[in-house]
Design an enzyme around this catalytic site. Structure first.
Site, PDB file in Angstrom:
ATOM      1  N   HIS A 141       2.367   9.879 -15.605  1.00  5.16           N
ATOM      2  CA  HIS A 141       1.890   8.127 -15.907  1.00  5.16           C
ATOM      3  C   HIS A 141       0.598   7.706 -15.140  1.00  5.16           C
ATOM      4  O   HIS A 141       0.290   8.105 -14.071  1.00  5.16           O
ATOM      5  CB  HIS A 141       2.976   7.568 -14.990  1.00  5.16           C
ATOM      6  CG  HIS A 141       3.143   6.014 -15.007  1.00  5.16           C
ATOM      7  ND1 HIS A 141       3.238   5.302 -16.066  1.00  5.16           N
ATOM      8  CD2 HIS A 141       2.631   5.095 -13.977  1.00  5.16           C
ATOM      9  CE1 HIS A 141       2.947   3.803 -15.817  1.00  5.16           C
ATOM     10  NE2 HIS A 141       2.775   3.997 -14.646  1.00  5.16           N
ATOM     11  N   ARG A 248     -15.708   8.496   6.920  1.00  3.50           N
ATOM     12  CA  ARG A 248     -16.901   7.485   6.408  1.00  3.50           C
ATOM     13  C   ARG A 248     -18.105   8.596   5.628  1.00  3.50           C
ATOM     14  O   ARG A 248     -18.967   7.904   4.968  1.00  3.50           O
ATOM     15  CB  ARG A 248     -17.625   6.981   7.845  1.00  3.50           C
ATOM     16  CG  ARG A 248     -16.802   5.971   8.547  1.00  3.50           C
ATOM     17  CD  ARG A 248     -16.503   4.812   7.792  1.00  3.50           C
ATOM     18  NE  ARG A 248     -17.511   4.031   7.631  1.00  3.50           N
ATOM     19  CZ  ARG A 248     -18.123   3.175   8.668  1.00  3.50           C
ATOM     20  NH1 ARG A 248     -17.454   2.822   9.527  1.00  3.50           N
ATOM     21  NH2 ARG A 248     -19.403   2.627   8.396  1.00  3.50           N
TER      22      ARG A 248
END
Length: 320
Positions: A141, A248
């Site tokens: 999907h 990060r």
């Protein structure tokens, strides 16, 4: 779906000039073998009695080899050929099997086929066809789209914005492959090819607008029939704590295994004000750089380490 020898001949026989040299079997003859000892056999190849193929091809070189064998060796080789129970034996180059081969085929109920094509051409065509026809398949999907030449699967919860993002990407010049139910096939050990079911081709459902025909709206260049899957982007609405947990430097890069193939996966936060189309393009460009061997996070860390070493040089050695 190609699962039997008869269906293979029905689809490729006229193009590859294949014809039955023995009567066509009444019952379907499977191209695959579930027997543990034969399940890993190659689909097609030149005559091989050590690692037999499901479809054994005999050309001029194989006929010459068989004719040079002594009577006993010839009998044993032919017996071994049919004892391995191939799906069929194919004679290329218009070769007619001798009576000994025909008799062994009839006794083992093995079909014989003939083709006017050369053995290499015949094997190449059938191998390509069978690789795609018998590949392991899975329907997922999501929205499958080509971005900057890379096949990208957009996944996420219903109503997260996959179709709207795909529409934005198409408007920016990228191409739609399949919406809602892309179908993936493993056509090589590390390659998944994605296609669209025929009934859904060219269509994209966007909430509020309904079903759109992308080909009719944007032209022939806005759609493509198939593409290799290179990257999965998972659209997720993340809260503040989840956002803070993302590395990060490396971001949210991970991997996902589909049909035994490892595919890079990026979790992309969905929030108001974020331009997801630009972020998807950046993610694809970043992945292309990774494939080429460059990682911006590693480069950044190395640059900081060099800067620190320059700011804090090692103390001078004392002279004695």
């Amino acid at each position: 779906m190609i699962e039997s020898l008869q269906s293979l001949i029905a689809q490729t026989g006229s193009r590859l000039k294949l014809q039955w040299l023995t009567p066509e079997p009444v019952t379907p003859r499977p191209l695959r073998d579930d027997h543990p000892g034969r399940a890993r056999q190659s689909l097609i190849g030149s005559l091989n009695c050590i690692h037999p193929n499901r479809l054994q091809v005999i050309g001029h070189a194989e006929i010459l080899y068989l004719n040079e064998l002594g009577r006993t060796a010839y009998t044993e080789t032919v017996k071994k050929l049919f004892t391995d129970r191939p799906t069929a034996v194919i004679f290329s180059d218009g070769i007619e099997p001798d009576p000994g081969l025909r008799e062994a085929a009839v006794q083992s109920s093995t079909p014989l086929l003939g083709s006017a094509l050369g053995d290499e051409e015949l094997i190449n065509h059938l191998r390509y066809f069978l690789t795609h026809a018998l590949a392991d398949r899975l329907t997922l999907h999501g929205v499958f789209i080509e971005v900057l030449g890379m096949g990208v699967l957009l996944v996420g919860d219903p109503a997260v914005g996959k179709s709207e993002l795909a529409l934005d990407l198409v408007a920016r010049g990228h191409r739609l492959i399949a919406d809602d139910a892309p179908r993936f096939a493993r056509i090589a050990p590390e390659t998944l090819e994605g296609t669209c079911p025929e009934t859904l081709r060219d269509f994209l459902e966007v909430r509020g607008l309904g079903v759109l025909n992308i080909r009719a709206m944007f032209g022939e260049g806005a759609v493509v029939r198939s593409k290799t899957l290179n990257l999965i982007i998972d659209l997720q609405p993340l809260d503040h704590q989840q956002l803070q947990s993302i590395d990060r430097l490396s971001g949210s890069l991970s991997t996902c295994t589909i049909l035994g193939v490892v595919i890079p996966r990026i979790t992309m936060p969905v929030a108001p004000g974020r331009n997801l189309a630009i972020l998807v393009e950046a993610a694809v460009r970043h992945q292309i750089l990774r494939i080429r061997g460059y990682d911006a996070g590693v480069d950044f860390v190395d640059r900081q380490a060099r800067a620190i070493s320059l700011d804090r040089p090692d103390p001078p050695r004392s002279i004695r």
